[in-house]
Write a protein that holds these residues in place. Structure first.
Motif, PDB file in Angstrom:
ATOM      1  N   PHE A  61       0.891  -1.720  -0.312  1.00  0.00           N
ATOM      2  CA  PHE A  61       0.263   0.022   0.002  1.00  0.00           C
ATOM      3  C   PHE A  61       1.207   1.308  -0.359  1.00  0.00           C
ATOM      4  O   PHE A  61       0.248   2.493  -0.723  1.00  0.00           O
ATOM      5  N   LYS A  62       1.514   0.730   0.547  1.00  0.00           N
ATOM      6  CA  LYS A  62       2.715   2.352   1.217  1.00  0.00           C
ATOM      7  C   LYS A  62       4.494   1.751   0.321  1.00  0.00           C
ATOM      8  O   LYS A  62       4.813   0.356   0.832  1.00  0.00           O
ATOM      9  N   THR A  63       4.766   2.019  -0.483  1.00  0.00           N
ATOM     10  CA  THR A  63       6.453   1.876  -0.624  1.00  0.00           C
ATOM     11  C   THR A  63       7.004   1.992   0.804  1.00  0.00           C
ATOM     12  O   THR A  63       8.322   1.027   0.778  1.00  0.00           O
ATOM     13  N   ILE A  64       6.724   3.898   0.758  1.00  0.00           N
ATOM     14  CA  ILE A  64       8.039   3.616   1.893  1.00  0.00           C
ATOM     15  C   ILE A  64       6.926   4.378   3.303  1.00  0.00           C
ATOM     16  O   ILE A  64       6.411   5.393   3.005  1.00  0.00           O
ATOM     17  N   SER A  65       6.669   4.160   4.051  1.00  0.00           N
ATOM     18  CA  SER A  65       6.533   4.302   6.049  1.00  0.00           C
ATOM     19  C   SER A  65       6.869   4.650   6.822  1.00  0.00           C
ATOM     20  O   SER A  65       8.369   3.882   6.464  1.00  0.00           O
ATOM     21  N   LEU A  66       6.696   5.248   8.018  1.00  0.00           N
ATOM     22  CA  LEU A  66       7.683   5.471   8.295  1.00  0.00           C
ATOM     23  C   LEU A  66       6.389   5.650  10.104  1.00  0.00           C
ATOM     24  O   LEU A  66       5.019   5.641   9.865  1.00  0.00           O
ATOM     25  N   SER A  67       7.031   4.449  10.750  1.00  0.00           N
ATOM     26  CA  SER A  67       6.322   4.582  12.585  1.00  0.00           C
ATOM     27  C   SER A  67       7.387   4.916  13.137  1.00  0.00           C
ATOM     28  O   SER A  67       8.821   5.478  12.692  1.00  0.00           O
ATOM     29  N   GLU A  68       6.697   4.588  14.623  1.00  0.00           N
ATOM     30  CA  GLU A  68       7.768   5.808  15.419  1.00  0.00           C
ATOM     31  C   GLU A  68       9.253   5.328  15.278  1.00  0.00           C
ATOM     32  O   GLU A  68       9.415   3.791  15.588  1.00  0.00           O
ATOM     33  N   LEU A  69       9.854   5.756  15.300  1.00  0.00           N
ATOM     34  CA  LEU A  69      11.572   5.977  14.656  1.00  0.00           C
ATOM     35  C   LEU A  69      11.419   5.025  13.924  1.00  0.00           C
ATOM     36  O   LEU A  69      12.681   4.117  14.265  1.00  0.00           O
ATOM     37  N   THR A  70      11.029   4.106  13.121  1.00  0.00           N
ATOM     38  CA  THR A  70      11.233   3.116  11.960  1.00  0.00           C
ATOM     39  C   THR A  70      11.146   3.825  10.628  1.00  0.00           C
ATOM     40  O   THR A  70       9.507   4.606  10.821  1.00  0.00           O
ATOM     41  N   ILE A  71      12.152   3.364   9.522  1.00  0.00           N
ATOM     42  CA  ILE A  71      11.789   3.490   8.580  1.00  0.00           C
ATOM     43  C   ILE A  71      11.526   2.278   8.138  1.00  0.00           C
ATOM     44  O   ILE A  71      12.406   1.386   7.695  1.00  0.00           O
ATOM     45  N   ASN A  72       9.901   2.177   7.275  1.00  0.00           N
ATOM     46  CA  ASN A  72      10.123   0.439   6.280  1.00  0.00           C
ATOM     47  C   ASN A  72       9.755   0.794   5.013  1.00  0.00           C
ATOM     48  O   ASN A  72       9.018   1.773   4.557  1.00  0.00           O
ATOM     49  N   ILE A  73      10.341  -0.058   4.366  1.00  0.00           N
ATOM     50  CA  ILE A  73      10.523   0.074   2.613  1.00  0.00           C
ATOM     51  C   ILE A  73      10.607  -1.436   2.501  1.00  0.00           C
ATOM     52  O   ILE A  73      10.757  -2.985   3.099  1.00  0.00           O
ATOM     53  N   HIS A  74       9.020  -1.415   1.402  1.00  0.00           N
ATOM     54  CA  HIS A  74       8.746  -2.691   0.778  1.00  0.00           C
ATOM     55  C   HIS A  74       8.432  -2.573  -0.631  1.00  0.00           C
ATOM     56  O   HIS A  74       8.512  -1.849  -1.030  1.00  0.00           O
ATOM     57  N   LEU A  75       9.150  -3.358  -1.556  1.00  0.00           N
ATOM     58  CA  LEU A  75       9.082  -3.113  -2.990  1.00  0.00           C
ATOM     59  C   LEU A  75       8.755  -4.578  -3.543  1.00  0.00           C
ATOM     60  O   LEU A  75       8.694  -5.990  -2.569  1.00  0.00           O
ATOM     61  N   PRO A  76       7.638  -4.738  -4.590  1.00  0.00           N
ATOM     62  CA  PRO A  76       7.343  -6.032  -5.112  1.00  0.00           C
ATOM     63  C   PRO A  76       9.040  -6.776  -5.634  1.00  0.00           C
ATOM     64  O   PRO A  76       8.620  -8.399  -5.752  1.00  0.00           O
ATOM     65  N   SER A  77       9.821  -6.007  -6.161  1.00  0.00           N
ATOM     66  CA  SER A  77      11.030  -7.194  -6.224  1.00  0.00           C
ATOM     67  C   SER A  77      12.506  -6.254  -5.734  1.00  0.00           C
ATOM     68  O   SER A  77      12.600  -5.091  -5.349  1.00  0.00           O
ATOM     69  N   GLY A  78      13.599  -6.913  -5.696  1.00  0.00           N
ATOM     70  CA  GLY A  78      15.180  -7.251  -5.355  1.00  0.00           C
ATOM     71  C   GLY A  78      15.833  -5.805  -6.170  1.00  0.00           C
ATOM     72  O   GLY A  78      15.927  -5.980  -6.653  1.00  0.00           O
ATOM     73  N   GLY A  79      16.995  -5.780  -5.508  1.00  0.00           N
ATOM     74  CA  GLY A  79      18.551  -5.355  -6.410  1.00  0.00           C
ATOM     75  C   GLY A  79      18.074  -3.970  -6.222  1.00  0.00           C
ATOM     76  O   GLY A  79      19.114  -3.678  -7.802  1.00  0.00           O
ATOM     77  N   LYS A  80      16.769  -3.055  -6.319  1.00  0.00           N
ATOM     78  CA  LYS A  80      17.619  -2.008  -5.934  1.00  0.00           C
ATOM     79  C   LYS A  80      18.331  -1.013  -4.846  1.00  0.00           C
ATOM     80  O   LYS A  80      18.515  -1.919  -3.420  1.00  0.00           O
ATOM     81  N   ILE A  81      18.899   0.177  -4.747  1.00  0.00           N
ATOM     82  CA  ILE A  81      20.078   0.526  -4.182  1.00  0.00           C
ATOM     83  C   ILE A  81      19.408   1.787  -3.652  1.00  0.00           C
ATOM     84  O   ILE A  81      18.488   2.916  -3.931  1.00  0.00           O
ATOM     85  N   ALA A  82      19.743   2.200  -1.968  1.00  0.00           N
ATOM     86  CA  ALA A  82      18.677   3.298  -1.532  1.00  0.00           C
ATOM     87  C   ALA A  82      19.677   4.492  -0.735  1.00  0.00           C
ATOM     88  O   ALA A  82      21.405   3.426  -0.837  1.00  0.00           O
ATOM     89  N   ASN A  83      19.509   5.269  -0.428  1.00  0.00           N
ATOM     90  CA  ASN A  83      20.506   6.782   0.012  1.00  0.00           C
ATOM     91  C   ASN A  83      18.921   7.189   1.385  1.00  0.00           C
ATOM     92  O   ASN A  83      17.762   7.301   0.601  1.00  0.00           O
ATOM     93  N   ILE A  84      19.954   7.168   1.881  1.00  0.00           N
ATOM     94  CA  ILE A  84      18.760   7.609   2.766  1.00  0.00           C
ATOM     95  C   ILE A  84      19.294   8.775   4.315  1.00  0.00           C
ATOM     96  O   ILE A  84      20.464   8.361   4.905  1.00  0.00           O
ATOM     97  N   HIS A  85      18.596  10.181   4.141  1.00  0.00           N
ATOM     98  CA  HIS A  85      19.870  10.710   4.580  1.00  0.00           C
ATOM     99  C   HIS A  85      18.735  12.079   5.501  1.00  0.00           C
ATOM    100  O   HIS A  85      17.081  12.642   4.879  1.00  0.00           O
TER     101      HIS A  85
END
Length: 297
Positions: free
Chosen positions: A206-230
């Protein structure tokens, strides 16, 4: 004690936008059922050992003593058959078993969930580092194989030593391109004896990226991707880099403790989280949302 409260959080990326342009074609389960190669490590870390993980993709309990492993080196020469076990050892339906010459060495270098999913073989075929093949036999009849090479690893990985190749779908034959890709960085680049980090994510997204308390959640249908988080403050200054060029799995969870890059607690106020997800095929998606760092009342 600090908590995070957020405004509207990292929305606006649909599931379809993250799908590969050439999705894997599935075949009937019957053609690829039973015991399958799930993960391999051909180039171990220093003092480590090679391994092959298998998965029981059936509702039958199978005796490992009926299985054998062999390898093919870079020049095309096949090794002898190596019995997986000289005694009765079972693999239950829909479970993993990590095969190596030394289970303790694998457990010392990678996170694991249960020692029961590890098995030390009496002898193990040599896996060449750059390219070769692994063949799985049942009663000396080949039932699955994987031809591998360095090009199968994510191109953003500069050194593949200690990085395993994981199968993404047990309903797809191993020779299909991109059936095996590099394990995620968050899992230590291997998942011995448990679910692959790059396993195809069939859960509704439902959401590719969501945030709960102190947590960044990333859900993707397929792997192999790279991320930067700042994390940036209200003046646009980068105060915390949570990750830089990190290889993702399909389900990721990253925590932020409200501290900066020097491990100092940041003052209360408005901050911005910036997430960049990309791959070697030209895919790029960015997210920017505000959040509030506040004392817990």
């Amino acid at each position: 004690m600090l908590v995070l409260s957020f405004s509207i959080l990292l929305l606006g990326c649909s599931k379809d936008e993250l799908l590969y342009t050439n999705p894997i074609q599935t075949d009937t389960l019957a053609e690829f059922a039973d015991i399958l190669i799930s993960e391999i490590l051909a180039d171990p870390k220093k003092d480590g050992v090679e391994f092959v993980e298998v998965y029981n993709n059936s509702n039958k309990t199978v005796d490992l003593s009926s299985l054998q492993l062999a390898s093919i080196n870079a020049s095309g020469k096949r090794s002898k058959l190596h019995p997986v076990s000289n005694s009765t050892v079972y693999i239950s339906p829909f479970t993993y078993k990590l095969l190596s010459i030394n289970s303790e060495k694998v457990q010392a270098q990678y996170p694991f969930q249960s020692k029961s999913t590890f098995h030390s073989m009496p002898s193990f075929p040599v896996l060449t580092n750059t390219q070769g093949a692994v063949i799985l036999f049942m009663n000396e009849i080949a039932i699955d194989s994987l031809h591998y090479n360095l090009a199968m690893h994510n191109p953003f990985i500069k050194n593949a030593k200690g990085v395993s190749l994981e199968r993404i779908n047990f309903h797809t034959p191993s020779h299909i391109p991109e059936s095996f890709i590099s394990a995620a960085a968050s899992k230590g680049y291997a998942t011995p004896g448990y679910q692959n980090s790059q396993a195809e994510n069939k859960e509704p997204i439902f959401k590719t990226i969501s945030l709960s308390e102190l947590t960044i959640n990333i859900h993707l249908p397929s792997g192999g991707k790279i991320a930067n988080i700042h994390i940036y403050n209200a003046k646009g200054i980068n105060v915390r880099s949570i990750m830089k060029n990190q290889l993702l799995g399909t389900k990721e969870h990253f925590k932020w403790d409200g501290k900066d890059n020097k491990n100092q607690l940041l003052p209360m106020g408005i901050y911005y989280i910036y997430v960049e997800i990309f791959d070697s095929n030209g895919f790029l998606k960015t997210f920017k949302e505000s959040l509030i760092l506040a004392n817990k009342i």
